[in-house]
Design an enzyme around this catalytic site. Structure first.
Site, PDB file in Angstrom:
ATOM      1  N   VAL A 219      43.947 -38.704 140.285  1.00  0.00           N
ATOM      2  CA  VAL A 219      45.233 -39.207 140.779  1.00  0.00           C
ATOM      3  C   VAL A 219      46.071 -39.806 139.650  1.00  0.00           C
ATOM      4  O   VAL A 219      47.295 -39.905 139.762  1.00  0.00           O
ATOM      5  CB  VAL A 219      45.027 -40.256 141.901  1.00  0.00           C
ATOM      6  CG1 VAL A 219      44.465 -41.562 141.337  1.00  0.00           C
ATOM      7  CG2 VAL A 219      46.299 -40.510 142.660  1.00  0.00           C
ATOM      8  N   SER A 220      45.429 -40.187 138.550  1.00  0.00           N
ATOM      9  CA  SER A 220      46.136 -40.874 137.477  1.00  0.00           C
ATOM     10  C   SER A 220      46.610 -39.908 136.401  1.00  0.00           C
ATOM     11  O   SER A 220      45.807 -39.244 135.745  1.00  0.00           O
ATOM     12  CB  SER A 220      45.224 -41.928 136.845  1.00  0.00           C
ATOM     13  OG  SER A 220      45.716 -42.312 135.570  1.00  0.00           O
ATOM     14  N   ASN A 221      47.929 -39.861 136.204  1.00  0.00           N
ATOM     15  CA  ASN A 221      48.467 -38.991 135.148  1.00  0.00           C
ATOM     16  C   ASN A 221      48.036 -39.480 133.774  1.00  0.00           C
ATOM     17  O   ASN A 221      47.810 -38.682 132.857  1.00  0.00           O
ATOM     18  CB  ASN A 221      50.000 -38.891 135.237  1.00  0.00           C
ATOM     19  CG  ASN A 221      50.681 -40.245 135.166  1.00  0.00           C
ATOM     20  OD1 ASN A 221      50.221 -41.220 135.762  1.00  0.00           O
ATOM     21  ND2 ASN A 221      51.802 -40.320 134.471  1.00  0.00           N
TER      22      ASN A 221
END
Lengths: 219, 220
Positions: free
Chosen positions: B11-13
């Protein structure tokens, strides 16, 4: 001509190494620097952000990263982290604004910077103690008389309003935490950068490189 | 011997960006990718994602763009329409891959999910897409083994994801990407975020910024 503005609060841990580097490092010293005292608590309130130390794991990491940063760039740092953290910087910030109103921007920048060195660099005073504050200001300005004048107006409307204005200006420029830097580039653009970690953004905006190749030779 | 353990959730860029930099510039260093559930870290620590504060969210988008440009990190243009999206399934698939196929292939699957979301714009919320990402990463046979683990040993998979997440929290994490790095003398340090990748480089003995970076005309 390019210039860098740093919105700064003594309470903001990383504002200390950021300002030290902007003030002293050859990468930044040829670019005009404007120091604007703000009240970070006001920024948090307006934006809905939380101060990092409110989250225990974040607080721990902040301490770790703070010492690592200062060590990496040979910035003098107090051997022990302040027991009370975060500090309430309302009076120190008002004092900085008062110095600006009474004695001009240059003196104000000097006071902001040296308050930081005395607190974060040396752990020499307690910003929550008005007596300490007056002493520190007197020392920096080189005059007990001038410091007295500063202390006389810090509770007044003019100082409060100016501090609020500075704080709101920073939020208008996008701030949600400190240090908040705004660079005016040589061709008139505005570049915002948050945190001592973003000095590479500041450097690039003024046509320089960060971190310097030889970090050990810094400062 | 130096080593890197990287805790990430797709979910974390920033997790994607960190992984790209690690694979590109620290390729000689033993790497362990540990899929965690970021939601679990947030809950346990009382932290919130950056975009919970609108001005912070805006800045993070700008910051991510600048960082990708600086380091030539290939990344999708713009964020997924639904962001953040639930990644519990995606993370469980990655965990299951580690269990069924071992660390190395587990790493491959973690990478595949990161690339799928942040480069190939795949919607990794859907079961079907998760399956497709898995097959693309390790082939039909191994994908089958992973799915078997996922469906027949569901509790073990859930438990392992929980363990991974708790390990991150225990070592001090309040977000991702979270590095636990050992230098060549065995000294261990924790490092958070792409912003501090210079510290990772220092510990594993790699020059930073990397020598090979093309100096592009910065358009900030």
């Amino acid at each position: 001509m390019a210039s860098v503005t740093i919105y700064h609060d003594l309470a903001s841990t990383f504002s200390y190494p950021a300002l030290e580097l902007l003030y002293n490092h050859p990468t930044f010293t040829s670019t005009p620097l404007h120091v604007v005292p703000i009240f970070l608590g006001g920024v948090f309130q307006t934006t809905g952000n939380k101060p990092p130390p409110m989250i225990p794991a974040k607080r721990e990491y902040l301490l770790l990263e703070f010492y690592r940063k200062c060590r990496k760039f040979s910035i003098p740092v107090r051997p022990e982290f302040p027991k009370k953290f975060p500090i309430n910087s309302m009076n120190s910030q008002r004092a900085a604004v008062a110095v600006g109103l009474l004695y001009g921007e240059q003196e104000m920048s000097k006071v902001v910077r040296e308050m930081g060195v005395a607190f974060w660099g040396k752990g020499e005073w307690n910003p929550e103690d008005k007596g300490d504050l007056e002493k520190v200001v007197a020392k920096i300005l080189g005059s007990a008389e001038k410091a007295k004048k500063v202390m006389e107006i810090i509770g007044g409307q003019e100082v409060k309003a100016k501090l609020t204005e500075n704080t709101q200006d920073s939020v208008k420029k996008g701030a949600f935490g400190g240090p908040w830097m705004v660079v005016k580039t040589a061709d008139g653009k505005e570049v915002v950068a948050w945190g001592v970690d973003a000095l590479d953004v500041v450097a690039e905006a003024i046509g320089k490189e960060w971190p310097p190749r030889d970090v050990k030779a810094s400062l | 011997m130096a080593s890197i353990t990287l805790y990430i959730d797709c979910v974390s860029n920033y997790g994607y960006m960190a992984l790209h930099l690690v694979k590109t510039h620290f390729s000689g260093v033993p790497l362990k990718l540990v899929p965690v559930f970021l939601g679990g870290i947030m809950q346990a620590t009382g932290n919130r994602p950056p975009f919970a504060v609108p001005l912070k969210g805006n800045y993070m988008k700008l910051d991510a763009e600048r960082t990708c440009r600086r380091y030539n990190i290939p990344i999708r243009k713009g964020f997924p329409e639904k962001f953040p999206m639930p990644t519990l399934l995606a993370q469980r698939v990655q965990v299951a891959a580690g269990i069924a196929l071992g660390q190395e292939k587990g790493n491959t699957v973690v990478e595949a999910f990161e690339k799928a979301l942040w480069l190939e714009e795949v919607d990794i919320e859907s079961q079907e897409n998760c399956g497709a990402v898995l097959v693309k990463a390790v082939g039909k046979e191994d994908a089958g083994k992973v799915l078997k683990t996922l469906t027949e040993n569901t509790d073990a998979v859930k438990e392992q994801l929980k363990k991974n997440t708790e390990a991150a929290i225990k070592s001090g994490s309040f977000g991702v990407p979270w590095f636990v790095v050992k230098d060549k003398d065995g000294k261990e340090d924790v490092i958070w975020g792409v912003d501090h990748i210079d510290l990772v480089a220092e510990m594993v003995g790699v020059q930073w910024p990397p020598a090979g970076l093309k100096k592009e005309t910065a358009q900030l």
